[in-house]
Each structure stands twice: as C-alpha cells, then as structure tokens.
Write a protein that holds these residues in place. Structure first.
Motif, PDB file in Angstrom:
ATOM      1  N   GLN A 125      -5.707   5.313  10.392  1.00 29.29           N
ATOM      2  CA  GLN A 125      -5.842   6.733  10.091  1.00 29.29           C
ATOM      3  C   GLN A 125      -6.838   7.367  11.054  1.00 29.29           C
ATOM      4  O   GLN A 125      -7.769   6.702  11.517  1.00 29.29           O
ATOM      5  CB  GLN A 125      -6.309   6.939   8.646  1.00 29.29           C
ATOM      6  N   ALA A 126      -6.639   8.640  11.357  1.00 34.66           N
ATOM      7  CA  ALA A 126      -7.529   9.357  12.273  1.00 34.66           C
ATOM      8  C   ALA A 126      -7.818  10.738  11.710  1.00 34.66           C
ATOM      9  O   ALA A 126      -6.957  11.368  11.088  1.00 34.66           O
ATOM     10  CB  ALA A 126      -6.888   9.473  13.655  1.00 34.66           C
ATOM     11  N   ASP A 127      -9.042  11.199  11.937  1.00 37.70           N
ATOM     12  CA  ASP A 127      -9.414  12.543  11.493  1.00 37.70           C
ATOM     13  C   ASP A 127     -10.528  13.062  12.388  1.00 37.70           C
ATOM     14  O   ASP A 127     -11.349  12.286  12.896  1.00 37.70           O
ATOM     15  CB  ASP A 127      -9.874  12.520  10.036  1.00 37.70           C
ATOM     16  N   LYS A 128     -10.541  14.378  12.571  1.00 35.74           N
ATOM     17  CA  LYS A 128     -11.560  15.006  13.412  1.00 35.74           C
ATOM     18  C   LYS A 128     -12.611  15.643  12.520  1.00 35.74           C
ATOM     19  O   LYS A 128     -12.302  16.470  11.672  1.00 35.74           O
ATOM     20  CB  LYS A 128     -10.928  16.053  14.330  1.00 35.74           C
ATOM     21  N   ILE A 129     -13.851  15.242  12.718  1.00 33.92           N
ATOM     22  CA  ILE A 129     -14.971  15.798  11.963  1.00 33.92           C
ATOM     23  C   ILE A 129     -15.914  16.430  12.978  1.00 33.92           C
ATOM     24  O   ILE A 129     -16.546  15.727  13.776  1.00 33.92           O
ATOM     25  CB  ILE A 129     -15.703  14.722  11.137  1.00 33.92           C
ATOM     26  N   GLY A 130     -15.974  17.752  12.943  1.00 36.82           N
ATOM     27  CA  GLY A 130     -16.755  18.441  13.959  1.00 36.82           C
ATOM     28  C   GLY A 130     -16.084  18.292  15.307  1.00 36.82           C
ATOM     29  O   GLY A 130     -14.903  18.626  15.474  1.00 36.82           O
ATOM     30  N   SER A 131     -16.810  17.788  16.260  1.00 44.13           N
ATOM     31  CA  SER A 131     -16.246  17.579  17.598  1.00 44.13           C
ATOM     32  C   SER A 131     -15.891  16.121  17.848  1.00 44.13           C
ATOM     33  O   SER A 131     -15.525  15.753  18.963  1.00 44.13           O
ATOM     34  CB  SER A 131     -17.247  18.042  18.660  1.00 44.13           C
ATOM     35  N   SER A 132     -16.013  15.282  16.812  1.00 41.84           N
ATOM     36  CA  SER A 132     -15.787  13.840  16.978  1.00 41.84           C
ATOM     37  C   SER A 132     -14.546  13.402  16.217  1.00 41.84           C
ATOM     38  O   SER A 132     -14.243  13.909  15.136  1.00 41.84           O
ATOM     39  CB  SER A 132     -17.003  13.048  16.475  1.00 41.84           C
ATOM     40  N   ASN A 133     -13.833  12.426  16.781  1.00 43.49           N
ATOM     41  CA  ASN A 133     -12.678  11.819  16.129  1.00 43.49           C
ATOM     42  C   ASN A 133     -13.090  10.475  15.524  1.00 43.49           C
ATOM     43  O   ASN A 133     -13.702   9.656  16.211  1.00 43.49           O
ATOM     44  CB  ASN A 133     -11.546  11.600  17.137  1.00 43.49           C
ATOM     45  N   PHE A 134     -12.736  10.272  14.261  1.00 45.33           N
ATOM     46  CA  PHE A 134     -13.056   9.024  13.568  1.00 45.33           C
ATOM     47  C   PHE A 134     -11.770   8.319  13.187  1.00 45.33           C
ATOM     48  O   PHE A 134     -10.765   8.959  12.852  1.00 45.33           O
ATOM     49  CB  PHE A 134     -13.891   9.306  12.320  1.00 45.33           C
ATOM     50  N   PHE A 135     -11.823   6.987  13.237  1.00 49.32           N
ATOM     51  CA  PHE A 135     -10.666   6.157  12.937  1.00 49.32           C
ATOM     52  C   PHE A 135     -11.041   5.137  11.872  1.00 49.32           C
ATOM     53  O   PHE A 135     -12.159   4.621  11.865  1.00 49.32           O
ATOM     54  CB  PHE A 135     -10.185   5.433  14.210  1.00 49.32           C
ATOM     55  N   TRP A 136     -10.087   4.831  10.986  1.00 50.66           N
ATOM     56  CA  TRP A 136     -10.338   3.823   9.971  1.00 50.66           C
ATOM     57  C   TRP A 136      -9.021   3.226   9.477  1.00 50.66           C
ATOM     58  O   TRP A 136      -7.958   3.811   9.639  1.00 50.66           O
ATOM     59  CB  TRP A 136     -11.121   4.428   8.796  1.00 50.66           C
ATOM     60  N   SER A 137      -9.136   2.060   8.885  1.00 50.10           N
ATOM     61  CA  SER A 137      -7.969   1.395   8.298  1.00 50.10           C
ATOM     62  C   SER A 137      -8.470   0.351   7.316  1.00 50.10           C
ATOM     63  O   SER A 137      -9.399  -0.398   7.616  1.00 50.10           O
ATOM     64  CB  SER A 137      -7.120   0.720   9.380  1.00 50.10           C
ATOM     65  N   PHE A 138      -7.859   0.320   6.128  1.00 50.55           N
ATOM     66  CA  PHE A 138      -8.242  -0.648   5.109  1.00 50.55           C
ATOM     67  C   PHE A 138      -7.066  -1.579   4.835  1.00 50.55           C
ATOM     68  O   PHE A 138      -5.907  -1.184   4.977  1.00 50.55           O
ATOM     69  CB  PHE A 138      -8.658   0.070   3.827  1.00 50.55           C
ATOM     70  N   PRO A 139      -7.346  -2.819   4.461  1.00 48.97           N
ATOM     71  CA  PRO A 139      -6.257  -3.780   4.215  1.00 48.97           C
ATOM     72  C   PRO A 139      -5.224  -3.262   3.227  1.00 48.97           C
ATOM     73  O   PRO A 139      -4.026  -3.541   3.366  1.00 48.97           O
ATOM     74  CB  PRO A 139      -6.993  -5.011   3.664  1.00 48.97           C
ATOM     75  N   SER A 140      -5.673  -2.500   2.243  1.00 44.00           N
ATOM     76  CA  SER A 140      -4.746  -2.013   1.223  1.00 44.00           C
ATOM     77  C   SER A 140      -3.739  -1.019   1.808  1.00 44.00           C
ATOM     78  O   SER A 140      -2.630  -0.866   1.281  1.00 44.00           O
ATOM     79  CB  SER A 140      -5.517  -1.331   0.090  1.00 44.00           C
ATOM     80  N   GLN A 141      -4.110  -0.338   2.912  1.00 41.42           N
ATOM     81  CA  GLN A 141      -3.207   0.642   3.509  1.00 41.42           C
ATOM     82  C   GLN A 141      -1.925  -0.006   4.004  1.00 41.42           C
ATOM     83  O   GLN A 141      -0.838   0.519   3.801  1.00 41.42           O
ATOM     84  CB  GLN A 141      -3.898   1.341   4.688  1.00 41.42           C
ATOM     85  N   ARG A 142      -2.079  -1.173   4.630  1.00 40.87           N
ATOM     86  CA  ARG A 142      -0.888  -1.844   5.159  1.00 40.87           C
ATOM     87  C   ARG A 142       0.026  -2.273   4.024  1.00 40.87           C
ATOM     88  O   ARG A 142       1.252  -2.140   4.108  1.00 40.87           O
ATOM     89  CB  ARG A 142      -1.295  -3.047   5.996  1.00 40.87           C
ATOM     90  N   GLY A 143      -0.584  -2.783   2.950  1.00 38.54           N
ATOM     91  CA  GLY A 143       0.229  -3.189   1.802  1.00 38.54           C
ATOM     92  C   GLY A 143       0.961  -2.003   1.198  1.00 38.54           C
ATOM     93  O   GLY A 143       2.144  -2.101   0.834  1.00 38.54           O
ATOM     94  N   THR A 144       0.262  -0.878   1.096  1.00 45.37           N
ATOM     95  CA  THR A 144       0.891   0.327   0.552  1.00 45.37           C
ATOM     96  C   THR A 144       2.035   0.792   1.436  1.00 45.37           C
ATOM     97  O   THR A 144       3.112   1.174   0.950  1.00 45.37           O
ATOM     98  CB  THR A 144      -0.159   1.457   0.427  1.00 45.37           C
ATOM     99  N   MET A 145       1.805   0.747   2.746  1.00 47.55           N
ATOM    100  CA  MET A 145       2.835   1.172   3.676  1.00 47.55           C
ATOM    101  C   MET A 145       4.065   0.272   3.595  1.00 47.55           C
ATOM    102  O   MET A 145       5.206   0.745   3.579  1.00 47.55           O
ATOM    103  CB  MET A 145       2.291   1.175   5.104  1.00 47.55           C
ATOM    104  N   MET A 146       3.843  -1.036   3.536  1.00 44.71           N
ATOM    105  CA  MET A 146       4.958  -1.970   3.432  1.00 44.71           C
ATOM    106  C   MET A 146       5.719  -1.768   2.121  1.00 44.71           C
ATOM    107  O   MET A 146       6.952  -1.831   2.091  1.00 44.71           O
ATOM    108  CB  MET A 146       4.443  -3.416   3.526  1.00 44.71           C
TER     109      MET A 146
END
Length: 203
Positions: free
Chosen positions: A59-80
């Motif tokens: 996942q990606a999101d822009k906060i202010g002038s910076s871009n932040f990225f994250w991913s949790f193990p549960s996300q892949r399971g949810t996506m599958m």
C-alpha cells in the motif's frame, strides 16, 4: 561472481522487509534497508517497489510531501481470499449459464424432433448452400462480364469522351482566338505547341 537476485526473488525479499518489521517506510529508507537486510541492489528497489504497489501487495499513501509504503502479512491473505471468492462467483455464474444453455438445447430438440422429412430438408439445404457457393465462385471468374460492371465501364467511357470533346473544343476556340489576335498562321502555332499532324478533332 555470486549470482544476482532474480526479479521475483527481489519482490519476495522486499515484501519480507515489510512483513518482518510491520512498519512504514519511505523509498529512501527502503533503498538503504534493501541491500543491508535482503541483498537487493539499491538502484532496483524503486522499480521492484512500484511493481508490488501495482499488484496491490504494498500500500502507498502521500502524507504531506512524503510518500509512505507499508504491507502487512494479513493483506496478502485477504487479497488471495478475495481472488478465491471472485473465482468462485465466476464459476457459479458459468455453471448457471451452462445449465440455461442445456435447457435451451433440450427445448430446441423437443421443438424440432428428428424425422425422415427433417433429415431430407437438411440435406437439400446443405446441397443448395454448396451449389450457391459454386455459382458464386463461377460468377467471380466472369467478373469482367458482370452486367453491373459493364454498365459502369460504359458510363466511364461516356464521361471520358465528353471530357475529351470539351478539351478539344476549348483548344479550337483558343487557337481561333489567338490566330485572330496575332494574325499568325495556325500551323505555326501548332508547331510551336508541339501539336503534330496526328492530332484529330473529336466530333
């Protein structure tokens, strides 16, 4: 020399950084952590990260002038799981369509029961289609004699003759006018214009 990581290995290892740390990162941080933690060349981190974002694994999101990225193990399971659910829904829809088609086929068979008369009619239909195809092939071979094409050529010849007559008339009018104005022999003008003795007026 040691073998470099393949593109898929880089994806897996970069994703492991997120899942193992369960933290948020900026691109610059990942370009530093990639070589240290997983042996990913820093120059390739951006491309690999973008691929993971495009595939919905990060996942990606822009906060202010910076871009932040994250991913949790549960996300892949949810996506599958979402993909599995979508496939199941599609399978159920296809099964329903298949059942409807089978019912329609059976209804069609019932409405048109097999008989000697039907078999004979189908045979005549097949023979007629074959004869039509052969006649169309033969007609194509005599395309030059097609009445429509012959008529089209006649019209084209008529138009060409009318145009030739019109230009001939224009030439004669101009020649007569120039002769009267300049008092020059028409033969001299013809020689100057390159009009030879084979020139013939179209009446």
């Amino acid at each position: 020399a040691p073998r470099g990581l393949s593109a898929e290995e880089k994806r897996v290892k970069l994703l492991e950084i997120f899942h193992e740390t369960k933290d948020f990162f900026q691109l610059k941080e990942l370009e530093k952590l990639g070589p240290k933690m997983k042996g990913i060349v820093s120059q390739s981190v951006k491309e690999v990260l973008q691929g993971l974002v495009d595939d919905g694994l990060v996942q990606a999101d822009k906060i202010g002038s910076s871009n932040f990225f994250w991913s949790f193990p549960s996300q892949r399971g949810t996506m599958m799981q979402n993909r599995v659910n979508a496939v199941r829904d599609s399978q159920a829809s296809h099964k329903a369509q298949l059942a409807e088609l089978r019912v329609a086929i059976e209804a069609g068979k019932a409405a048109r029961p097999e008989s000697d008369e039907r078999t004979a009619q189908l045979a005549r239909l097949i023979a007629a289609r074959k004869e039509l195809s052969e006649l169309e092939t033969e007609l194509a071979q005599y395309g030059a004699c097609d009445p429509a094409k012959v008529e089209e050529k006649k019209r084209a010849v008529t138009l060409a003759k009318e145009a030739a007559m019109r230009w001939t008339d224009n030439y004669l009018l101009l020649l007569a006018h120039f002769t009267r104005q300049s008092c020059v022999d028409p033969a001299e003008i013809k020689r100057y214009l390159g009009v030879d003795d084979e020139y013939e007026d179209i009446c």
